[in-house]
Design an enzyme around this catalytic site. Sequence first.
Site, mmCIF file in Angstrom:
data_model
loop_
_atom_site.group_PDB
_atom_site.id
_atom_site.type_symbol
_atom_site.label_atom_id
_atom_site.label_comp_id
_atom_site.label_asym_id
_atom_site.label_seq_id
_atom_site.Cartn_x
_atom_site.Cartn_y
_atom_site.Cartn_z
ATOM 1 N N ASP A 54 -3.719 9.644 -9.793
ATOM 2 C CA ASP A 54 -2.260 9.565 -9.813
ATOM 3 C C ASP A 54 -1.794 8.130 -9.995
ATOM 4 O O ASP A 54 -2.088 7.252 -9.185
ATOM 5 C CB ASP A 54 -1.694 10.124 -8.503
ATOM 6 C CG ASP A 54 -0.180 10.158 -8.529
ATOM 7 O OD1 ASP A 54 0.381 11.138 -9.053
ATOM 8 O OD2 ASP A 54 0.457 9.210 -8.025
ATOM 9 N N TYR A 59 3.909 1.101 -11.165
ATOM 10 C CA TYR A 59 2.808 0.510 -10.414
ATOM 11 C C TYR A 59 2.272 -0.713 -11.168
ATOM 12 O O TYR A 59 1.508 -0.611 -12.122
ATOM 13 C CB TYR A 59 1.677 1.514 -10.208
ATOM 14 C CG TYR A 59 2.022 2.716 -9.360
ATOM 15 C CD1 TYR A 59 3.178 2.770 -8.585
ATOM 16 C CD2 TYR A 59 1.172 3.816 -9.321
ATOM 17 C CE1 TYR A 59 3.476 3.877 -7.814
ATOM 18 C CE2 TYR A 59 1.457 4.930 -8.537
ATOM 19 C CZ TYR A 59 2.609 4.957 -7.795
ATOM 20 O OH TYR A 59 2.897 6.064 -7.025
ATOM 21 N N LYS A 85 4.321 9.354 -13.949
ATOM 22 C CA LYS A 85 5.687 9.590 -13.502
ATOM 23 C C LYS A 85 6.707 9.112 -14.530
ATOM 24 O O LYS A 85 6.378 8.313 -15.415
ATOM 25 C CB LYS A 85 5.913 8.893 -12.159
ATOM 26 C CG LYS A 85 4.890 9.333 -11.092
ATOM 27 C CD LYS A 85 5.028 8.563 -9.812
ATOM 28 C CE LYS A 85 3.980 8.999 -8.792
ATOM 29 N NZ LYS A 85 2.618 8.545 -9.165
#
Length: 331
Positions: A54, A59, A85
């Site tokens: 994930d 990030y 995401k």
Amino acid sequence: MRADDVVPLGRTDVSVTRLGLGLASIGGLFAPVSAEDAARTVDRAWDAGVRLFDTAPVYGYGLSERRTGAALASRPRAAYALCTKVGRLIVPGGTDTQPIWADPPPGVGPRRDYSYAGVMRSVEDSLERLGLDRIDVLHVHDPDEDFPAAVTDAYRALAELRARGAVGAVSIGVNHAPVAARYLREVASPGPDCVLLAGRYNLLDRTGLDDLLPLCAARGVAVLAAGVYHSGLFTDPRPTAPHGYRTVPAALARRVAAWHALCRRHDVPPAAAAVRFPFGHRAVTSAVVGARTPAEVADTVRAFAHPVPEGFWAAAKSADLLPREAPTPAI
């Protein structure tokens, strides 16, 4: 139950392992991580049988996705599930910056965008950074940042991608359980397949149990439990450790200390109790745990394998560390 057990992700055709690797840390969450350590961390998870990974554009402002793609490039694509995401684009001059990233690429930053066009662009950008041609699980990241757009435009884009097979499962990634419950109730049918719930169903915070988890169980929505170590308080509670607390509040510190004392009395590693607890609820499919080194991956895999006797959970309830109604896992 083993960390490498493969199970269906709710009602979808996506298969995931019980243990997933969260990849925020290899993007420099709280402390820098070298490219070599990032690759070795993913490699160690793979060697342990982990097949759920994930990541997210935010990030490390694209760094985690690039490192994830590089580490998985030689792996058979059908052998793992990759999650990322939408909700923030990484663009030159993006101003939605966060101080938690240690060494983001210069000159770029996040920009919130939950529009249909923004989501489609975000997916294209992520696929380029990852070096992949499809995404297995796509989360609407932090929908509370722009809830009206996230529950309409962003979901419409994800539902379209799911319908044409470009995405295997539609999800939301949230830090607040009431936000997820509201999203599931207000979004157009058939809604998300999955919820990534961070830090709201663990030994210290069980707000996910109030409404969200029962709702997910009733609707067949799979839950990926993240933040099970509560920012590292069940692995390394020292004030100097790289976690989300500058100073741990006194009441929370007392509860952490009580959990650690209970674990010592029952010869159960705190990490083992933390990573196994969410599986007491039937809605939880997997636990997603972050790591920045191969050793941290090995520690979590070892914790997952450690048996936690039923008497431990009974003692936790007797000590008022867990509510009586909290479901607990079998050995």
